[in-house]
Enzyme design. Structure first.
Site, PDB file in Angstrom:
ATOM      1  N   GLU A 273       0.828  -1.206   0.000  1.00  0.00           N
ATOM      2  CA  GLU A 273       0.000   0.000   0.000  1.00  0.00           C
ATOM      3  C   GLU A 273       0.863   1.257   0.000  1.00  0.00           C
ATOM      4  OE1 GLU A 273      -4.080  -0.754   2.428  1.00  0.00           O
ATOM      5  OE2 GLU A 273      -2.301  -0.532   3.660  1.00  0.00           O
ATOM      6  N   CYS A 274       0.691   2.100  -0.986  1.00  0.00           N
ATOM      7  CA  CYS A 274       1.302   3.426  -1.037  1.00  0.00           C
ATOM      8  C   CYS A 274       2.822   3.360  -0.822  1.00  0.00           C
ATOM      9  CB  CYS A 274       0.638   4.362  -0.038  1.00  0.00           C
ATOM     10  SG  CYS A 274       0.917   6.117  -0.394  1.00  0.00           S
TER      11      CYS A 274
END
Length: 440
Positions: free
Chosen positions: A320-321
Site C-alpha cells: 500500500e502506497c
C-alpha cells in the site's frame, strides 16, 4: 450494548491549521493526568494524529468516518468506549463543515456537541462572528462553547470573550506557547515515535491548557449502539508478516483487529534493520515514509533478497502506497537521488514537489467494496497496466490497482473492516472480480 452517559465533545475548527490537533492531544493528556480514563477518536482517514493521540491518552485510537468506516461502526465504537471512559474526545478533520461527511455530520450522527478551536491571532471582535457562524450554520448541530487559540494577552482573551453572542461561552483562551507546537512534514505531523520528548511536550501543553481554564469537562451525552456481527474465520491458521518501523507505519488499528478477528496470527518485522523475514503465509507492506529511509532500505540487501524470495514463492504480498514505492525497481527521493529497491513491480517511483492525490476512494468487487483513501506526494512510472482502478467518492476513477501473481499493489489505503471477505482473499492469494474497471 447498554446505554452509557459520558462527557464527550468533537474538537473541531473553522479550518485546517487552527491548532485543533495539539489542543485535542493536550486536552487528552490534561484529563489523563487528572486520573481520568480518556478515549480519543479521529474523524476521517489519518495515521499521524492518532499516533500522538495514543501517547497523549494512553489508550488506542480508532478512526470514525460515516462513509469509510460506516455509520453503525461509528456509533458502536463510541458506545463501546463509553462503557469504561470518563471522557470521550473526537478530533475532527479540516473545518467543521468541510468534506462529505464532515466532522459536523459525525458529531450529529453521534449526538455529541462540537467544540471549535479558533485561531484568534490577529482577531478581536470578529472572533464572535466566526463563533456565531459555526454555531448557526447547521441548527441541528449544538455549539455551546468555543476555545480561543494563540491569544496575545489576558486583555486579548477578554476582548474575545466579550465578542461572543448569547448562548456561546468561551471555554478557555490559550496563549501562544512553544509547548503547543509539534513538528510536521509533507504528509502531516512527524510520527510520534520520532519525538523522544513527546510525552514531556504533552505534559507541558496540558499545563498550558489547565492555566487557560480548559480543565472543565464537557457535558455528558448518552451513547448506545448495537455491536457488529462476528466476522467469519476466513484467515484461520494464516500467519501474516507486517512491516512496521519508521519507514512503514501507516496501520489502522481496526485493520489489525480485523485480521486477528478473522483468525490470522500477526507478526512484525523491520525492513530497515532486520535481515530476514519471520515465517509467514502472507506479507503486508503498508504505507509510511520509505522515501526518507530509501538509502537504508536499499543497503539492507539481506532483507531485499528475503522479500524477493518470498514473492518468488508466489505467496501473497499486499503493498500500500509507501509499500508500493518500495516494490518498484527504483525510488527517486526528494533530493533526486536514485535508490534500487525490491523490483517486484517494474518502473520507478519519484517524489514530487507537491501533493499528487488526495481523497476518499473505494475498490468495488464481487467480495465487497473496500473503502479507504489516497494521499501521496510521489508518481509511479511503470509498464504494467492496472487490473482495476479505485472509484473516488464522487464517482470518477481513482488510483490504479496492480495485480501480478500474488502481488497486489496500489497507492490506495484500504479500511479493512469495510470488506472483510475481499481482504481475506488478498491475504490468501485468491482471485476476486473487480466491478469498477479501468477506462479503455
Amino acid at each position: 450494548m447498554p446505554t452509557a452517559k459520558v462527557p464527550a465533545a468533537m474538537i473541531t475548527a473553522p479550518g485546517s491549521g487552527q491548532g485543533k490537533s495539539m489542543v485535542s492531544a493536550a486536552l487528552a493528556r490534561l484529563h489523563r493526568n487528572a486520573g481520568l480514563n480518556v478515549r480519543v477518536f479521529k474523524h476521517g482517514p489519518d495515521y499521524l494524529d492518532p499516533m500522538v493521540l495514543e501517547v497523549a491518552s494512553g489508550n488506542p485510537v480508532y478512526q470514525l468516518h460515516p462513509w469509510m468506516t460506516g455509520e453503525g461502526e461509528c456509533r458502536w465504537r463510541l458506545a463501546e468506549a463509553a462503557q469504561t471512559a470518563d471522557l470521550i474526545l473526537v478530533e475532527g478533520s479540516m473545518g467543521l463543515f468541510d468534506g462529505s461527511p464532515s466532522s459536523g455530520d459525525l458529531a450529529k450522527l453521534a449526538g455529541i456537541p462540537a467544540l471549535p478551536v479558533i485561531d484568534a491571532k490577529g482577531m478581536a471582535q470578529t472572533f464572535g462572528a466566526v463563533a456565531y457562524g459555526l454555531a448557526h450554520f447547521d441548527p441541528e448541530l449544538p455549539v455551546h462553547q468555543v476555545i480561543a487559540n494563540k491569544i496575545g494577552s489576558a486583555y486579548h482573551g477578554q476582548l474575545l470573550a466579550d465578542s461572543l453572542p448569547e448562548g456561546i461561552d468561551l471555554l478557555g483562551a490559550i496563549p501562544r506557547n512553544d509547548a503547543m507546537d509539534i513538528p510536521d512534514r509533507h504528509l502531516g505531523l512527524v510520527q510520534a515515535n520520532e519525538l523522544s520528548d513527546l510525552s514531556d511536550r504533552l505534559d507541558q501543553a496540558a499545563e498550558v491548557l489547565k492555566a487557560a481554564g480548559l480543565d472543565t469537562l464537557p457535558k455528558p451525552v448518552e451513547l448506545s449502539a448495537e455491536p457488529p456481527a462476528a466476522v467469519e474465520q476466513l484467515l484461520a491458521g494464516r500467519r501474516i508478516a507486517i512491516a512496521r518501523d519508521a519507514a512503514f507505519s501507516f496501520l489502522y488499528r481496526a485493520n489489525l483487529d480485523l485480521l486477528e478477528a478473522m483468525g490470522a496470527e500477526l507478526c512484525y518485522f523491520s525492513p530497515l534493520v532486520d535481515t530476514e523475514l519471520p515465517e509467514a503465509d502472507a506479507l503486508w507492506l503498508p504505507g509510511g515514509y520509505p522515501e526518507l529511509h530509501a538509502a537504508t532500505l536499499a543497503a539492507n540487501m539481506p532483507m531485499l533478497e528475503a522479500i524477493r524470495a518470498f514473492h518468488q514463492m508466489d505467496k501473497p504480498v499486499l503493498a500500500e502506497c509507501g509499500g508500493l514505492m518500495a516494490c518498484t525497481e527504483t525510488l527517486v527521493d526528494k533530493e533526486g537521488a536514485e535508490h534500487a529497491l525490491l523490483g517486484l513491480l517494474p518502473g520507478c517511483a519519484t517524489m514530487a514537489g507537491r501533493l499528487k492525490a488526495l481523497g476518499l476512494q473505494s475498490l468495488d468487487t464481487n467480495l465487497g467494496d473496500l473503502r479507504g483513501h489516497t494521499y501521496h506526494h510521489s508518481t509511479l512510472d511503470t509498464p504494467w497496466q492496472p487490473v482495476a482502478r479505485t472509484r473516488k467518492q464522487a464517482g470518477s476513477e481513482g488510483e490504479a490497482v496492480y495485480r501480478q501473481g500474488a502481488l497486489t499493489a496500489s497507492y490506495f489505503h484500504g479500511y479493512f473492516p469495510s470488506a472483510p471477505a475481499l481482504v481475506a482473499a488478498i491475504f490468501r492469494g485468491e482471485s476476486f472480480t473487480v466491478t469498477h474497471s479501468p477506462s479503455q
